[in-house]
Each structure stands twice: as C-alpha cells, then as structure tokens.
Motif scaffolding. Sequence first.
Motif, PDB file in Angstrom:
ATOM      1  N   MET A   1       1.138  -1.378   0.005  1.00  0.00           N
ATOM      2  CA  MET A   1       0.059  -0.287  -0.029  1.00  0.00           C
ATOM      3  C   MET A   1       0.958   0.984  -0.508  1.00  0.00           C
ATOM      4  N   ALA A   2       0.301   2.154  -1.038  1.00  0.00           N
ATOM      5  CA  ALA A   2       1.410   3.105  -1.136  1.00  0.00           C
ATOM      6  C   ALA A   2       0.906   4.065   0.029  1.00  0.00           C
ATOM      7  N   PRO A   3       2.207   5.289   0.525  1.00  0.00           N
ATOM      8  CA  PRO A   3       2.733   5.834   1.684  1.00  0.00           C
ATOM      9  C   PRO A   3       1.026   6.711   1.277  1.00  0.00           C
ATOM     10  N   MET A   4       1.394   7.563   2.453  1.00  0.00           N
ATOM     11  CA  MET A   4      -0.034   8.675   2.100  1.00  0.00           C
ATOM     12  C   MET A   4       0.023   9.597   3.299  1.00  0.00           C
ATOM     13  N   ILE A   5      -0.331  11.195   2.366  1.00  0.00           N
ATOM     14  CA  ILE A   5      -0.323  11.894   3.823  1.00  0.00           C
ATOM     15  C   ILE A   5      -2.114  12.344   3.582  1.00  0.00           C
ATOM     16  N   PHE A   6      -2.997  12.829   4.762  1.00  0.00           N
ATOM     17  CA  PHE A   6      -3.592  13.470   4.970  1.00  0.00           C
ATOM     18  C   PHE A   6      -3.668  15.535   5.027  1.00  0.00           C
ATOM     19  N   GLU A   7      -4.116  15.654   3.768  1.00  0.00           N
ATOM     20  CA  GLU A   7      -3.937  17.647   3.593  1.00  0.00           C
ATOM     21  C   GLU A   7      -5.231  17.779   3.365  1.00  0.00           C
ATOM     22  N   LEU A   8      -6.270  18.638   4.686  1.00  0.00           N
ATOM     23  CA  LEU A   8      -7.503  18.460   4.471  1.00  0.00           C
ATOM     24  C   LEU A   8      -6.959  20.210   5.039  1.00  0.00           C
ATOM     25  N   GLN A   9      -8.651  21.297   4.669  1.00  0.00           N
ATOM     26  CA  GLN A   9      -8.304  22.423   5.708  1.00  0.00           C
ATOM     27  C   GLN A   9      -8.862  22.076   7.112  1.00  0.00           C
ATOM     28  N   SER A  10      -8.545  23.247   7.825  1.00  0.00           N
ATOM     29  CA  SER A  10      -9.584  22.326   9.364  1.00  0.00           C
ATOM     30  C   SER A  10     -10.717  21.669   9.843  1.00  0.00           C
ATOM     31  N   TRP A  11     -11.308  23.297   8.896  1.00  0.00           N
ATOM     32  CA  TRP A  11     -12.756  23.080   9.029  1.00  0.00           C
ATOM     33  C   TRP A  11     -13.292  22.375   8.125  1.00  0.00           C
ATOM     34  N   GLN A  12     -12.888  20.860   7.231  1.00  0.00           N
ATOM     35  CA  GLN A  12     -12.910  20.083   7.073  1.00  0.00           C
ATOM     36  C   GLN A  12     -12.306  19.121   7.103  1.00  0.00           C
TER      37      GLN A  12
ATOM     38  N   PRO B   1     -13.843   3.558   8.044  1.00  0.00           N
ATOM     39  CA  PRO B   1     -12.502   3.589   7.179  1.00  0.00           C
ATOM     40  C   PRO B   1     -12.104   3.981   5.832  1.00  0.00           C
ATOM     41  N   ILE B   2     -13.343   3.387   4.829  1.00  0.00           N
ATOM     42  CA  ILE B   2     -12.716   3.652   3.339  1.00  0.00           C
ATOM     43  C   ILE B   2     -13.709   4.599   2.875  1.00  0.00           C
ATOM     44  N   VAL B   3     -13.922   5.226   3.151  1.00  0.00           N
ATOM     45  CA  VAL B   3     -14.952   6.651   3.110  1.00  0.00           C
ATOM     46  C   VAL B   3     -13.378   7.984   3.094  1.00  0.00           C
ATOM     47  N   LEU B   4     -12.508   7.496   4.475  1.00  0.00           N
ATOM     48  CA  LEU B   4     -11.402   7.779   4.749  1.00  0.00           C
ATOM     49  C   LEU B   4     -10.305   7.671   3.250  1.00  0.00           C
ATOM     50  N   PHE B   5     -10.421   6.610   3.719  1.00  0.00           N
ATOM     51  CA  PHE B   5      -8.840   6.342   2.218  1.00  0.00           C
ATOM     52  C   PHE B   5      -9.023   7.468   1.550  1.00  0.00           C
ATOM     53  N   PHE B   6     -10.382   7.588   1.038  1.00  0.00           N
ATOM     54  CA  PHE B   6      -9.997   8.351  -0.315  1.00  0.00           C
ATOM     55  C   PHE B   6     -10.185  10.289  -0.001  1.00  0.00           C
ATOM     56  N   PHE B   7     -10.102  10.206   0.983  1.00  0.00           N
ATOM     57  CA  PHE B   7      -8.876  11.789   1.140  1.00  0.00           C
ATOM     58  C   PHE B   7      -8.085  11.761   1.461  1.00  0.00           C
ATOM     59  N   GLY B   8      -7.016  10.544   1.649  1.00  0.00           N
ATOM     60  CA  GLY B   8      -5.571  11.135   1.571  1.00  0.00           C
ATOM     61  C   GLY B   8      -5.199  11.358   0.215  1.00  0.00           C
ATOM     62  N   THR B   9      -3.783  11.482   0.544  1.00  0.00           N
ATOM     63  CA  THR B   9      -3.318  11.518  -1.345  1.00  0.00           C
ATOM     64  C   THR B   9      -2.146  10.831  -0.795  1.00  0.00           C
ATOM     65  N   THR B  10      -1.776  10.252  -1.681  1.00  0.00           N
ATOM     66  CA  THR B  10      -0.303   9.415  -2.368  1.00  0.00           C
ATOM     67  C   THR B  10       0.491  10.665  -2.370  1.00  0.00           C
ATOM     68  N   SER B  11       1.850  10.356  -1.759  1.00  0.00           N
ATOM     69  CA  SER B  11       3.066  10.454  -1.117  1.00  0.00           C
ATOM     70  C   SER B  11       4.293  10.017  -1.629  1.00  0.00           C
ATOM     71  N   ASP B  12       5.062  10.696  -1.982  1.00  0.00           N
ATOM     72  CA  ASP B  12       6.589  10.406  -2.303  1.00  0.00           C
ATOM     73  C   ASP B  12       7.045  10.513  -0.795  1.00  0.00           C
ATOM     74  N   ALA B  13       7.101  11.433   0.025  1.00  0.00           N
ATOM     75  CA  ALA B  13       7.778  11.822   0.737  1.00  0.00           C
ATOM     76  C   ALA B  13       8.147  11.176   1.990  1.00  0.00           C
ATOM     77  N   GLU B  14       9.187  11.319   2.756  1.00  0.00           N
ATOM     78  CA  GLU B  14      10.070  10.749   3.537  1.00  0.00           C
ATOM     79  C   GLU B  14       8.832   9.772   4.847  1.00  0.00           C
ATOM     80  N   SER B  15       7.984  11.040   4.968  1.00  0.00           N
ATOM     81  CA  SER B  15       7.845  11.245   6.599  1.00  0.00           C
ATOM     82  C   SER B  15       5.958  10.066   6.938  1.00  0.00           C
ATOM     83  N   ALA B  16       6.003  10.458   5.179  1.00  0.00           N
ATOM     84  CA  ALA B  16       4.740   9.822   4.797  1.00  0.00           C
ATOM     85  C   ALA B  16       4.715   8.274   4.928  1.00  0.00           C
TER      86      ALA B  16
END
Length: 289
Positions: free
Chosen positions: A1-12, A60-75
């Motif tokens: 499974m590819a690394p991912m990060i969550f980058e949403l606005q606080s209100w979102q 959790p499936i819904v949550l998955f679609f709000f993540g963003t695939t990332s190549d960052a080492e911290s992901a």
Amino acid sequence: MAPMIFELQSWQSVLLCLLFSVIYVGSLYVGIDDKKKNRDHPDTIKHRFINVSIITVIIPIVLFFFGTTSDAESAHTFLEWLGIRLHGFIPSLILPLILTMVLFLGPLTLHYVDGVFRIYLEPRYWVNSLQNLIWIRNHIVAPITEEMIYRACMLPLLVPSFGTGWSVFLCPLFFGVAHFHHMIEKVIIAKEPVSEAFKKSLFQLGFTTVFGAYSAFLFLRTGHFVAPVVVHAFCNHMGFPAFQEVMSHPNTETRHKLMASFVIGLVMWMALLYPITSPFLYSNDIYDL
C-alpha cells in the motif's frame, strides 16, 4: 500500500469527524422496529452489532479517499495511519493496560477486598460472559468499533490540521457528545424525568470526554489501534470508581487502606504515564506527541 498523507483544511477535518460521529450514532437507531426496547434488549443489541460493524468497515473506506498519495519520507501507509501495524504490537497490547490498571489500583484493591477477584479464576465466568450479549458489547464490540471511528479514523484527519496536542483534546469532544444520545433512551424508554436524564447524561458526557482524551493520548503515543481498544475494554469492565462504597466501608482500617490505594494509584499513574507510553517502546514514528 502506497504511503499517503492527509492535507485537508481544518474546517474540513472537523466536518468529516462530525459526519463520522453522526453516522456512527445514527446507525444505532436505523432499522430498529420496536423503539420501546431498551439498549440492553437482546434484539436491540444484535441489531446494533450488525449496524456498527457495517459502519466500522465503511468509514475507513471513506477516509481512505481523503488521503493523498505521497513520496515524502515522512508519509505512512493508510493502515499505519489507522494504527494497524506489527512493529510494537506486543508492547501496545500489554503496557497501556498495565498503566491503566495502575490508575485503577483503588478499584482493583476494592475488588480484592470484596472477593471479586475469585470470580475471574472461575472458567464458568468466562464461558458465561462470552455468551452474554451485554458483556460482548461492552468488552468487544463497543471498544473495537468506537476506537476505530473515534480514534483511528478521526486522529489522522485532526493531527495534520491541529497538531497532536490540540487533537488530544479536540477528538474526545466528538466521542463525549456522541454518548449524549443515551438521554433519548432514558426519557423515551425508561420514562425518566428530563431533568434527571439530563444530569446523568451530562455526567456521562464528562467522564467519556476525559476517557476519550486519555484514549487519544494512548493512540498517538503508541501509534497502535490495539492500545486504546484494550484499555477501553478494561475501563468498561471497571466502570466509574465506586468512591461511595469506599467511604462507607464499615471497617475503618480497611477504609483508610482503600483510600490510600486510590491516591497511590493516581500518583504512580502520573509518574509512569510518559515513560510507559514512550513512542520508542512501540516503534512509533507516525505521530509525534
């Protein structure tokens, strides 16, 4: 499974957490034919088991679609964000439970004095418990489903927006308010006066929010989903400390010993809180708290 990060606005992030909470609580009432059956009725429990199990898979499936695939080492992978991983699993299964038992030294001492401990040595107790729907709900279904929704699925959204410190206090608000729905059952089914039901629900809101903060703390410190689950099950089993029983104990010497055990447990818990939850012990590099 590819690394991912969550980058949403606080209100979102807040709106999503609120949505998850509403969906979870709403599922408890969807499809129940007889609204007069209380929460401990076998039919109600079975129906809710099915509903919350479905929701615990869907969210959790819904949550998955709000993540963003990332190549960052911290992901990290999606499952790691949820606290589902092998590294540090055994410590996370044992150490947070021991820490919480230290906090409950007073109630556990009271169990010893009352002879309750002897029951746990009886195989029949465990056989009967595993056949009891209320026991299964309190010790298995509720801890797993609530921790998945209110910790594992919410903290990955809140931490990137608010940081770990604020998230510890923000996350439990959704958990505490969600338990306020019990007031509906108290008024409509149990026929309790609204004022009395409100007082009880407000009290429940208070201690569930405090527990929610502790549970979120354990999740972020260990990076493991199983840590708050086992602690949740233990706390459900112990219930709120019986201070009144301690203060009214007929034997003065025993009463003083019980009071001392409550104080000692609290002091020891505060002293051990950070050392026992050190991220190093759990190979946790996911959350920084």
